[in-house]
Design a protein around this motif. Structure first.
Motif, PDB file in Angstrom:
ATOM      1  N   ARG A  56       0.844  -1.192   0.000  1.00 14.94           N
ATOM      2  CA  ARG A  56       0.000   0.000   0.000  1.00 14.94           C
ATOM      3  C   ARG A  56       0.876   1.237   0.000  1.00 14.94           C
ATOM      4  O   ARG A  56       1.824   1.335   0.771  1.00 14.94           O
ATOM      5  CB  ARG A  56      -0.853  -0.034   1.264  1.00 14.94           C
ATOM      6  N   ASP A  60      -1.647   6.615   1.699  1.00 14.86           N
ATOM      7  CA  ASP A  60      -3.015   6.136   1.939  1.00 14.86           C
ATOM      8  C   ASP A  60      -3.192   5.753   3.417  1.00 14.86           C
ATOM      9  O   ASP A  60      -2.727   4.704   3.844  1.00 14.86           O
ATOM     10  CB  ASP A  60      -3.271   4.928   1.024  1.00 14.86           C
ATOM     11  N   PRO A  61      -3.822   6.637   4.202  1.00  9.79           N
ATOM     12  CA  PRO A  61      -3.881   6.418   5.658  1.00  9.79           C
ATOM     13  C   PRO A  61      -4.813   5.268   6.065  1.00  9.79           C
ATOM     14  O   PRO A  61      -5.648   4.827   5.287  1.00  9.79           O
ATOM     15  CB  PRO A  61      -4.433   7.747   6.181  1.00  9.79           C
ATOM     16  N   THR A 115      -4.993  14.624  10.835  1.00 10.81           N
ATOM     17  CA  THR A 115      -6.278  14.031  11.239  1.00 10.81           C
ATOM     18  C   THR A 115      -6.163  12.517  11.310  1.00 10.81           C
ATOM     19  O   THR A 115      -5.234  11.920  10.754  1.00 10.81           O
ATOM     20  CB  THR A 115      -7.354  14.381  10.201  1.00 10.81           C
ATOM     21  N   ALA A 117      -8.625   8.767  11.157  1.00 10.49           N
ATOM     22  CA  ALA A 117      -9.906   8.132  10.843  1.00 10.49           C
ATOM     23  C   ALA A 117     -10.221   7.127  11.943  1.00 10.49           C
ATOM     24  O   ALA A 117      -9.382   6.283  12.260  1.00 10.49           O
ATOM     25  CB  ALA A 117      -9.803   7.432   9.492  1.00 10.49           C
ATOM     26  N   PRO A 140      -6.485  -1.375   7.482  1.00 12.65           N
ATOM     27  CA  PRO A 140      -7.126  -1.209   6.181  1.00 12.65           C
ATOM     28  C   PRO A 140      -7.731  -2.562   5.806  1.00 12.65           C
ATOM     29  O   PRO A 140      -7.635  -3.520   6.576  1.00 12.65           O
ATOM     30  CB  PRO A 140      -5.950  -0.883   5.269  1.00 12.65           C
ATOM     31  N   SER A 141      -8.367  -2.636   4.650  1.00 12.03           N
ATOM     32  CA  SER A 141      -8.897  -3.931   4.215  1.00 12.03           C
ATOM     33  C   SER A 141      -7.744  -4.913   3.997  1.00 12.03           C
ATOM     34  O   SER A 141      -6.655  -4.528   3.578  1.00 12.03           O
ATOM     35  CB  SER A 141      -9.714  -3.753   2.952  1.00 12.03           C
ATOM     36  N   ARG A 193     -16.232   9.259   1.504  1.00 12.58           N
ATOM     37  CA  ARG A 193     -16.407   7.991   0.781  1.00 12.58           C
ATOM     38  C   ARG A 193     -17.803   7.470   1.067  1.00 12.58           C
ATOM     39  O   ARG A 193     -18.160   7.298   2.229  1.00 12.58           O
ATOM     40  CB  ARG A 193     -15.360   6.973   1.265  1.00 12.58           C
ATOM     41  N   HIS A 220      -7.666  13.070   0.431  1.00 12.00           N
ATOM     42  CA  HIS A 220      -7.673  12.859   1.877  1.00 12.00           C
ATOM     43  C   HIS A 220      -8.326  11.537   2.227  1.00 12.00           C
ATOM     44  O   HIS A 220      -8.171  11.024   3.310  1.00 12.00           O
ATOM     45  CB  HIS A 220      -8.382  14.010   2.593  1.00 12.00           C
ATOM     46  N   ALA A 221      -9.089  10.997   1.309  1.00  7.55           N
ATOM     47  CA  ALA A 221      -9.665   9.665   1.485  1.00  7.55           C
ATOM     48  C   ALA A 221      -9.205   8.811   0.323  1.00  7.55           C
ATOM     49  O   ALA A 221      -9.895   8.651  -0.660  1.00  7.55           O
ATOM     50  CB  ALA A 221     -11.183   9.732   1.525  1.00  7.55           C
ATOM     51  N   PRO A 222      -7.986   8.292   0.431  1.00  7.58           N
ATOM     52  CA  PRO A 222      -7.385   7.656  -0.735  1.00  7.58           C
ATOM     53  C   PRO A 222      -8.085   6.382  -1.176  1.00  7.58           C
ATOM     54  O   PRO A 222      -7.788   5.889  -2.242  1.00  7.58           O
ATOM     55  CB  PRO A 222      -5.950   7.365  -0.295  1.00  7.58           C
ATOM     56  N   GLY A 223      -9.018   5.862  -0.393  1.00  2.85           N
ATOM     57  CA  GLY A 223      -9.876   4.807  -0.918  1.00  2.85           C
ATOM     58  C   GLY A 223     -10.594   5.355  -2.135  1.00  2.85           C
ATOM     59  O   GLY A 223     -11.241   4.640  -2.886  1.00  2.85           O
TER      60      GLY A 223
HETATM   61  P1  AMP Z   1      -9.340   0.854   3.538  1.00  6.97           P
HETATM   62  O1  AMP Z   1      -9.678   0.300   4.881  1.00  6.97           O
HETATM   63  O2  AMP Z   1      -8.350   0.039   2.747  1.00  6.97           O
HETATM   64  O3  AMP Z   1     -10.568   1.219   2.744  1.00  6.97           O
HETATM   65  O4  AMP Z   1      -8.578   2.213   3.796  1.00  6.97           O
HETATM   66  C1  AMP Z   1      -8.938   3.130   4.765  1.00  6.97           C
HETATM   67  C2  AMP Z   1      -9.424   4.399   4.126  1.00  6.97           C
HETATM   68  O5  AMP Z   1      -9.780   5.331   5.162  1.00  6.97           O
HETATM   69  C3  AMP Z   1      -8.395   5.143   3.341  1.00  6.97           C
HETATM   70  O6  AMP Z   1      -8.253   4.632   2.039  1.00  6.97           O
HETATM   71  C4  AMP Z   1      -8.965   6.546   3.354  1.00  6.97           C
HETATM   72  O7  AMP Z   1      -9.964   6.636   2.363  1.00  6.97           O
HETATM   73  C5  AMP Z   1      -9.633   6.657   4.706  1.00  6.97           C
HETATM   74  N1  AMP Z   1      -8.861   7.456   5.681  1.00  6.97           N
HETATM   75  C6  AMP Z   1      -8.051   7.008   6.653  1.00  6.97           C
HETATM   76  N2  AMP Z   1      -7.508   8.028   7.355  1.00  6.97           N
HETATM   77  C7  AMP Z   1      -7.981   9.175   6.852  1.00  6.97           C
HETATM   78  C8  AMP Z   1      -7.787  10.580   7.139  1.00  6.97           C
HETATM   79  N3  AMP Z   1      -7.000  11.008   8.140  1.00  6.97           N
HETATM   80  N4  AMP Z   1      -8.436  11.467   6.382  1.00  6.97           N
HETATM   81  C9  AMP Z   1      -9.248  11.053   5.391  1.00  6.97           C
HETATM   82  N5  AMP Z   1      -9.480   9.754   5.065  1.00  6.97           N
HETATM   83  C10 AMP Z   1      -8.848   8.820   5.759  1.00  6.97           C
END
Ligand code: AMP
Ligand code: MG
Length: 327
Positions: A56, A60-61, A115, A117, A140-141, A193, A220-223
């Motif tokens: 990853r 991508d946070p 920030t 999540a 993450p997933s 998202r 900011h939401a790289p998903g």
């Molecule tokens: P996943 O669990 O693989 O879908 O990845 C977690 C997702 O949470 C990331 O891809 C981002 O979209 C989102 N996310 C996590 N931390 C942050 C943050 N500080 N700001 C915005 N989005 C975040």
């Protein structure tokens, strides 16, 4: 490569998994949405292993998973009243909130953002694991970056093999698409998202929620990166159910149908029906497993029916569009 899989509902499995988390290892665990690849959220070396196992990108946070609302101040600060309202209404559940982070959360976990999540998963195995570990779990997933998210322990072991120290098997995920992400760091709440908690439901509790306005904000939401949740087989979304395009001769094609399809007349080598009765919840639950089965069927192309873009349908169409975005 085999990976170690234990039943998630067994106290001994949870004890062992928690020991792995505390010592900086990786545990894949079920949540109501998808399987997560978990590590100690305050251990930067452990977080580095998550990025390595998934391949990853570091921009991508990760989402930090808590056992309950009382843990939120260990990782987040300046929690606004709207956040409390949302947590009271939807936690445990598939809602991720973006809040200002506490200094103890490693930069790698938040990809350098100020920030973090956070969410409380609505799954007994996830909650038991976080509680027993005694630390928030960043996850993450549990799949290689960019591929379709895992909704069974088998999907995790197919994708990550022995790159994970232990997989807790909790059966198929009951919801099946990822959490809805809402940022509470600006003047108005913002949807980053779409996910399994519908925008309509959130708005019924806190009023208007903005949609992420630009690709830059969406970073900011790289998903949100365009091609994500993607099969290796190209995907084409039909303009409407039954609106077949002109097919190329000799093409091995599959169909992802939202409900029971009519008059297929041998057009497809493989067909997956997400919900015979057309129920969006059932469709969401089956979406990723069906995409994986089609992807493993040696097809040239997957055709997908669209669904109505309300409620859960918004998250389903979002995932399908990311699948259908060409490389
Ligand atoms: P996943 O669990 O693989 O879908 O990845 C977690 C997702 O949470 C990331 O891809 C981002 O979209 C989102 N996310 C996590 N931390 C942050 C943050 N500080 N700001 C915005 N989005 C975040
Ligand atoms: Mg993911």
């Amino acid at each position: 490569m085999g990976s170690k899989v234990l039943p998630g509902n067994h106290p001994e499995s949870i004890r062992l998994a928690a020991e792995i988390i505390r010592s900086g290892g990786l545990v894949a665990f079920p949540t109501e949405t998808v399987y997560g690849l978990g590590c100690d959220a305050v251990n930067p070396e452990a977080a580095a292993k998550v990025f390595e196992a998934k391949q990853r990108p570091a921009f991508d946070p990760l989402i930090v998973h808590l056992a309950d609302q009382s843990m939120v101040e260990t990782v987040a600060k300046h929690i606004p009243p709207t956040a409390i309202v949302l947590m009271d209404a939807f936690w445990p559940g598939p809602l991720t909130l973006i809040l200002p982070k506490q200094p103890g959360v490693p930069d790698l976990v938040t990809a350098g953002l100020p920030t973090v999540a956070v969410r409380v998963p609505d799954h007994p195995v996830a909650q038991a694991l976080i509680r027993e570990s005694g630390t928030p779990i960043a996850a993450p997933s549990a799949n290689p970056f960019g591929y379709v998210s895992p909704t069974t322990a088998q999907h995790v072991s197919d994708g990550l093999g022995d790159r994970v120290d232990l997989i807790l098997d909790g059966g198929p995920c009951p919801v099946g698409v990822e959490s809805t992400i809402v940022s509470l760091t600006g003047a108005t709440p913002q949807l980053l998202r779409p996910g399994s908690l519908s925008l309509e439901t959130i708005q019924s509790v806190i009023g208007p929620v903005d949609r992420a306005a630009s690709a830059v904000e969406a970073m900011h939401a790289p998903g949100q990166s365009a091609r994500h949740y993607a099969t290796r087989t190209p995907v084409t979304i039909l303009s409407a159910p039954g609106a077949w395009p002109v097919f190329r001769g000799g093409e091995r094609r599959g169909l992802l149908a939202m409900s029971e399809p009519c008059e297929l007349a041998g057009r497809f080598h493989a067909v997956e029906v997400l919900s015979p009765s057309g129920d969006l919840r059932e469709a969401a639950r089956h979406l990723f497993a069906a995409l994986r089965r089609l992807d493993a069927s040696g097809l040239d192309r997957i055709y997908s029916e669209p669904c109505e873009e309300t409620g859960l349908g918004r998250a389903i169409m979002d995932r399908l569009r990311r699948c259908a975005t060409s490389l």
